[in-house]
Scaffold this motif. Structure first.
Motif, PDB file in Angstrom:
ATOM      1  N   TYR A 105       0.639  -1.159  -0.028  1.00 13.85           N
ATOM      2  CA  TYR A 105      -0.054   0.132  -0.090  1.00 13.85           C
ATOM      3  C   TYR A 105       0.946   1.223  -0.146  1.00 13.85           C
ATOM      4  O   TYR A 105       0.864   2.193  -0.873  1.00 13.85           O
ATOM      5  CB  TYR A 105      -0.960   0.068   1.389  1.00 13.85           C
ATOM      6  CG  TYR A 105      -1.806   1.263   1.173  1.00 13.85           C
ATOM      7  CD1 TYR A 105      -2.908   1.228   0.656  1.00 13.85           C
ATOM      8  CD2 TYR A 105      -1.445   2.101   2.071  1.00 13.85           C
ATOM      9  CE1 TYR A 105      -3.827   2.483   0.641  1.00 13.85           C
ATOM     10  CE2 TYR A 105      -2.237   3.379   2.100  1.00 13.85           C
ATOM     11  CZ  TYR A 105      -3.179   3.456   1.458  1.00 13.85           C
ATOM     12  OH  TYR A 105      -4.373   4.899   1.406  1.00 13.85           O
ATOM     13  N   SER A 106       1.948   1.343   0.950  1.00 15.35           N
ATOM     14  CA  SER A 106       2.922   2.379   0.918  1.00 15.35           C
ATOM     15  C   SER A 106       3.547   2.550  -0.271  1.00 15.35           C
ATOM     16  O   SER A 106       3.710   3.830  -0.823  1.00 15.35           O
ATOM     17  CB  SER A 106       3.713   2.373   1.916  1.00 15.35           C
ATOM     18  OG  SER A 106       3.123   2.222   3.280  1.00 15.35           O
ATOM     19  N   MET A 132       2.544   1.819  -3.530  1.00 13.83           N
ATOM     20  CA  MET A 132       1.517   2.333  -4.346  1.00 13.83           C
ATOM     21  C   MET A 132       1.321   3.846  -4.130  1.00 13.83           C
ATOM     22  O   MET A 132       1.273   4.543  -5.129  1.00 13.83           O
ATOM     23  CB  MET A 132       0.339   1.517  -4.443  1.00 13.83           C
ATOM     24  CG  MET A 132      -0.910   2.181  -5.137  1.00 13.83           C
ATOM     25  SD  MET A 132      -0.401   2.176  -7.137  1.00 13.83           S
ATOM     26  CE  MET A 132      -0.744   0.342  -7.614  1.00 13.83           C
ATOM     27  N   VAL A 133       1.265   4.281  -2.833  1.00 13.66           N
ATOM     28  CA  VAL A 133       1.111   5.666  -2.638  1.00 13.66           C
ATOM     29  C   VAL A 133       2.457   6.406  -3.039  1.00 13.66           C
ATOM     30  O   VAL A 133       2.130   7.417  -3.787  1.00 13.66           O
ATOM     31  CB  VAL A 133       0.744   5.797  -1.022  1.00 13.66           C
ATOM     32  CG1 VAL A 133       0.770   7.465  -0.650  1.00 13.66           C
ATOM     33  CG2 VAL A 133      -0.591   5.401  -0.706  1.00 13.66           C
ATOM     34  N   ALA A 134       3.358   5.931  -2.782  1.00 17.75           N
ATOM     35  CA  ALA A 134       4.643   6.577  -3.315  1.00 17.75           C
ATOM     36  C   ALA A 134       4.650   6.705  -4.830  1.00 17.75           C
ATOM     37  O   ALA A 134       5.247   7.598  -5.321  1.00 17.75           O
ATOM     38  CB  ALA A 134       5.917   6.045  -2.730  1.00 17.75           C
ATOM     39  N   TYR A 135       4.276   5.787  -5.341  1.00 17.15           N
ATOM     40  CA  TYR A 135       4.334   5.699  -6.814  1.00 17.15           C
ATOM     41  C   TYR A 135       3.291   6.541  -7.442  1.00 17.15           C
ATOM     42  O   TYR A 135       3.700   7.229  -8.332  1.00 17.15           O
ATOM     43  CB  TYR A 135       3.987   4.266  -7.346  1.00 17.15           C
ATOM     44  CG  TYR A 135       4.357   3.941  -8.871  1.00 17.15           C
ATOM     45  CD1 TYR A 135       5.406   3.278  -8.902  1.00 17.15           C
ATOM     46  CD2 TYR A 135       3.675   4.124  -9.931  1.00 17.15           C
ATOM     47  CE1 TYR A 135       6.042   2.860 -10.296  1.00 17.15           C
ATOM     48  CE2 TYR A 135       4.097   3.839 -11.310  1.00 17.15           C
ATOM     49  CZ  TYR A 135       5.131   3.289 -11.331  1.00 17.15           C
ATOM     50  OH  TYR A 135       5.584   2.957 -12.745  1.00 17.15           O
ATOM     51  N   LEU A 136       2.152   6.711  -6.893  1.00 21.39           N
ATOM     52  CA  LEU A 136       1.323   7.738  -7.229  1.00 21.39           C
ATOM     53  C   LEU A 136       1.749   9.289  -6.900  1.00 21.39           C
ATOM     54  O   LEU A 136       1.453  10.063  -8.138  1.00 21.39           O
ATOM     55  CB  LEU A 136      -0.093   7.482  -6.595  1.00 21.39           C
ATOM     56  CG  LEU A 136      -0.638   6.312  -7.022  1.00 21.39           C
ATOM     57  CD1 LEU A 136      -2.318   5.933  -5.982  1.00 21.39           C
ATOM     58  CD2 LEU A 136      -1.233   6.032  -8.567  1.00 21.39           C
ATOM     59  N   ASP A 137       2.390   9.280  -5.891  1.00 28.64           N
ATOM     60  CA  ASP A 137       3.011  10.647  -5.812  1.00 28.64           C
ATOM     61  C   ASP A 137       4.179  10.995  -6.650  1.00 28.64           C
ATOM     62  O   ASP A 137       4.111  12.297  -7.157  1.00 28.64           O
ATOM     63  CB  ASP A 137       3.714  10.543  -4.308  1.00 28.64           C
ATOM     64  CG  ASP A 137       2.868  10.547  -3.140  1.00 28.64           C
ATOM     65  OD1 ASP A 137       1.663  10.714  -3.392  1.00 28.64           O
ATOM     66  OD2 ASP A 137       3.349  10.359  -2.130  1.00 28.64           O
ATOM     67  N   ALA A 179      -5.283  -1.902  -9.530  1.00 30.18           N
ATOM     68  CA  ALA A 179      -5.845  -3.173  -9.255  1.00 30.18           C
ATOM     69  C   ALA A 179      -5.850  -3.379  -7.933  1.00 30.18           C
ATOM     70  O   ALA A 179      -5.167  -3.911  -7.097  1.00 30.18           O
ATOM     71  CB  ALA A 179      -4.703  -4.197  -9.761  1.00 30.18           C
ATOM     72  N   ALA A 180      -7.179  -2.952  -7.360  1.00 31.44           N
ATOM     73  CA  ALA A 180      -7.737  -2.926  -5.981  1.00 31.44           C
ATOM     74  C   ALA A 180      -8.611  -4.163  -5.645  1.00 31.44           C
ATOM     75  O   ALA A 180      -9.600  -4.559  -6.331  1.00 31.44           O
ATOM     76  CB  ALA A 180      -8.225  -1.656  -5.667  1.00 31.44           C
ATOM     77  N   LEU A 181      -8.142  -4.802  -4.401  1.00 35.12           N
ATOM     78  CA  LEU A 181      -9.060  -5.821  -4.014  1.00 35.12           C
ATOM     79  C   LEU A 181      -9.596  -5.504  -2.521  1.00 35.12           C
ATOM     80  O   LEU A 181     -10.721  -5.645  -2.289  1.00 35.12           O
ATOM     81  CB  LEU A 181      -8.063  -7.200  -3.815  1.00 35.12           C
ATOM     82  CG  LEU A 181      -8.028  -7.874  -5.198  1.00 35.12           C
ATOM     83  CD1 LEU A 181      -7.110  -9.024  -4.822  1.00 35.12           C
ATOM     84  CD2 LEU A 181      -9.144  -8.271  -6.077  1.00 35.12           C
TER      85      LEU A 181
END
Length: 296
Positions: free
Chosen positions: A119-120, A122-127, A144-146
């Motif tokens: 999760y962290s 992905m947040v960093a990647y979106l940032d 790709a969210a479950l």
């Protein structure tokens, strides 16, 4: 879903891991280009390049089409640095003109040596995508969210979610978690075979690999399945919940169940006994287009 999103994605699309241009020779590249052009002509709303595609795979499908939406389903954040992806997306956009969508996922621990704190990560990647020049805007990416946390992130930091290997019950839960406006576009695997014993064998041949990945099994356990449902490639109960098995009309009915549960768009992955889902099942795609003519 907004009317703009409905127009971009359509109700029914095709998901295929065979659309990887980088994995084939020149004849294979020509076959992919011809196949995606036909899929566009058949009227499917979105073509999802499955199985951890690269930006180059997406660029080739965009190049071979004119109007259909093209999406990655799903690009692994561990394989492609965000800054490079943002640059490639900008280059693709010059050709796509708004019809390319970047699908992102965290993949799976058993497949990624550096996998940690997904999760962290992905947040960093979106940032990083936000900070790139030019950035990849929220409206051009799906996740790709479950689970609940990733679904919430998909609603807040992307256009929505593209869950893989899910039931209609999960679709209803995902819609509640996402809210009414975010895109919800689950994948649904399809076996066009009226011999249900044989169809289930085809489905098990594909499902067995995924039942070794905790992200999927944990999600299925949350939905009420048990460890015994994972034995032997999947119980009949599990297969019937995850797949559309039978003729094209049955596939249409199962797709409607996902739409009624809250999906905006359903990405159909056709599996065949001889190819195991790895080829270009063009005859099957044509059969599906025939029964979905009202939705396409």
């Amino acid at each position: 879903m907004t009317s703009e999103t409905r127009e971009v994605f359509g109700q029914v699309g095709i998901w295929s891991s065979a659309l990887h241009r980088s994995r084939v020779d020149e004849a294979g590249k020509a076959a992919i280009a011809d196949a995606v052009a036909e899929l566009e002509g058949l009227g499917f709303g979105t073509l999802w390049i499955g199985g951890s595609p690269s930006p180059g795979d997406a660029a080739a499908v965009v190049e071979a089409t004119r109007t259909v939406t093209v999406a990655t389903g799903i690009l692994s954040i561990w394989d492609h640095p965000a800054e490079e992806v943002a640059a490639r997306v900008a280059a693709i956009d010059a050709r796509a003109r708004g019809r390319f969508v970047l699908g992102l996922g965290v993949s799976h621990g058993p497949m990624v040596p550096q996998y940690a704190k997904p999760y962290s990560a992905m947040v960093a990647y979106l940032d990083a995508l936000d900070a790139a020049a030019p950035p990849v805007p929220d409206g051009q990416r799906v996740l790709a969210a479950l689970g609940p946390k990733m679904l919430k992130l998909a609603a807040g930091r992307a256009r929505g979610a593209h869950p893989y290997l899910v039931t209609t019950e999960h679709t209803a839960e995902a819609r509640a978690a996402l809210g009414p406006e975010a895109l919800l576009a689950p994948e649904l695997s399809v076996v066009l075979d009226t011999d249900l014993d044989r169809a289930r064998t085809t489905a098990r041949n594909m499902l067995g690999m995924y039942l070794r990945l905790p992200n999927y099994t944990d999600n299925l356990l949350r939905l009420g399945f048990t460890e015994s449902d994972f034995d032997g490639g999947g119980s009949t109960r599990l297969l019937d919940a995850l797949f559309a098995l039978g003729d094209a009309e049955r596939v249409r009915a199962r797709t409607r169940e996902y739409l009624d549960a809250g999906a905006d768009h359903v990405a159909l992955q056709v599996l065949t006994a001889d190819e195991g889902g790895a080829g270009l099942p063009r005859a099957e795609w044509r059969r599906l287009a025939g029964v979905f003519s009202d939705e396409l």
